[in-house]
Design an enzyme around this catalytic site. Sequence first.
Site, PDB file in Angstrom:
ATOM      1  N   ASP A  30       0.845  -1.191   0.000  1.00 36.17           N
ATOM      2  CA  ASP A  30       0.000   0.000   0.000  1.00 36.17           C
ATOM      3  C   ASP A  30       0.887   1.251   0.000  1.00 36.17           C
ATOM      4  OD1 ASP A  30      -3.231   0.479   0.999  1.00 36.17           O
ATOM      5  OD2 ASP A  30      -1.851   2.175   1.046  1.00 36.17           O
ATOM      6  N   HIS A 100     -10.301  -5.542  -3.176  1.00 38.49           N
ATOM      7  CA  HIS A 100      -8.950  -5.818  -2.672  1.00 38.49           C
ATOM      8  C   HIS A 100      -9.010  -6.141  -1.197  1.00 38.49           C
ATOM      9  CE1 HIS A 100      -9.789  -1.495  -2.650  1.00 38.49           C
ATOM     10  NE2 HIS A 100      -9.119  -1.433  -1.499  1.00 38.49           N
TER      11      HIS A 100
HETATM   12  P1  AMP Z   1      -9.607   1.244   0.064  1.00 39.02           P
HETATM   13  O1  AMP Z   1      -9.699   2.541   0.800  1.00 39.02           O
HETATM   14  O2  AMP Z   1     -10.027   0.045   0.866  1.00 39.02           O
HETATM   15  O3  AMP Z   1     -10.313   1.300  -1.284  1.00 39.02           O
HETATM   16  O4  AMP Z   1      -8.067   1.012  -0.195  1.00 39.02           O
HETATM   17  C1  AMP Z   1      -7.377   1.567  -1.257  1.00 39.02           C
HETATM   18  C2  AMP Z   1      -5.944   1.595  -0.855  1.00 39.02           C
HETATM   19  O5  AMP Z   1      -5.158   1.775  -2.005  1.00 39.02           O
HETATM   20  C3  AMP Z   1      -5.554   2.707   0.119  1.00 39.02           C
HETATM   21  O6  AMP Z   1      -5.065   2.140   1.329  1.00 39.02           O
HETATM   22  C4  AMP Z   1      -4.485   3.487  -0.644  1.00 39.02           C
HETATM   23  O7  AMP Z   1      -3.441   3.925   0.198  1.00 39.02           O
HETATM   24  C5  AMP Z   1      -4.004   2.469  -1.648  1.00 39.02           C
HETATM   25  N1  AMP Z   1      -3.442   2.999  -2.877  1.00 39.02           N
HETATM   26  C6  AMP Z   1      -3.918   4.005  -3.642  1.00 39.02           C
HETATM   27  N2  AMP Z   1      -3.144   4.167  -4.732  1.00 39.02           N
HETATM   28  C7  AMP Z   1      -2.147   3.258  -4.646  1.00 39.02           C
HETATM   29  C8  AMP Z   1      -1.021   2.931  -5.457  1.00 39.02           C
HETATM   30  N3  AMP Z   1      -0.761   3.580  -6.610  1.00 39.02           N
HETATM   31  N4  AMP Z   1      -0.204   1.935  -5.055  1.00 39.02           N
HETATM   32  C9  AMP Z   1      -0.450   1.274  -3.902  1.00 39.02           C
HETATM   33  N5  AMP Z   1      -1.505   1.531  -3.096  1.00 39.02           N
HETATM   34  C10 AMP Z   1      -2.334   2.508  -3.457  1.00 39.02           C
END
Ligand code: AMP
Length: 114
Positions: A30, A100
């Site tokens: 993340d 996810h």
């Molecule tokens: P959610 O809030 O459950 O939809 O989780 C989405 C997650 O994706 C969050 O914890 C973000 O920090 C993470 N995220 C967003 N963009 C990226 C990226 N480019 N690479 C890795 N993680 C990401």
Amino acid sequence: MSDTLFSKIIRREIPADIVFENAHVVGFRDLNPQAPVHVLFVPREPVPTLNDLRHDQAELAGQLLLAAAHYAREQGFAEAGYRTVINTNADAGQSVFHIHLHLLAGRTLSWPPG
Ligand code: AMP
């Protein structure tokens, strides 16, 4: 079905720190970690939310859980413990609409979560 940031990571169109990969699931760190270990396990098949998961996609959910458990064992924190979370829609703060599984580990995690 709409393309997401996570589909682009899976296709290697944008960079990510990929730590797990098999035929069904890709796991990457993340970008904004909430624990010393914070990995997202994403199915190659882009289901938007848990609400959209169909019965004929049940294996996909199992593959996400098995990928997380495999990673925890491989990295040596399975016995110490870890948390797996799927956020669904606004009240849970879902921000990327490609299902996810968050894997959090490496510290004591409080309950209930915020
Ligand atoms: P959610 O809030 O459950 O939809 O989780 C989405 C997650 O994706 C969050 O914890 C973000 O920090 C993470 N995220 C967003 N963009 C990226 C990226 N480019 N690479 C890795 N993680 C990401």
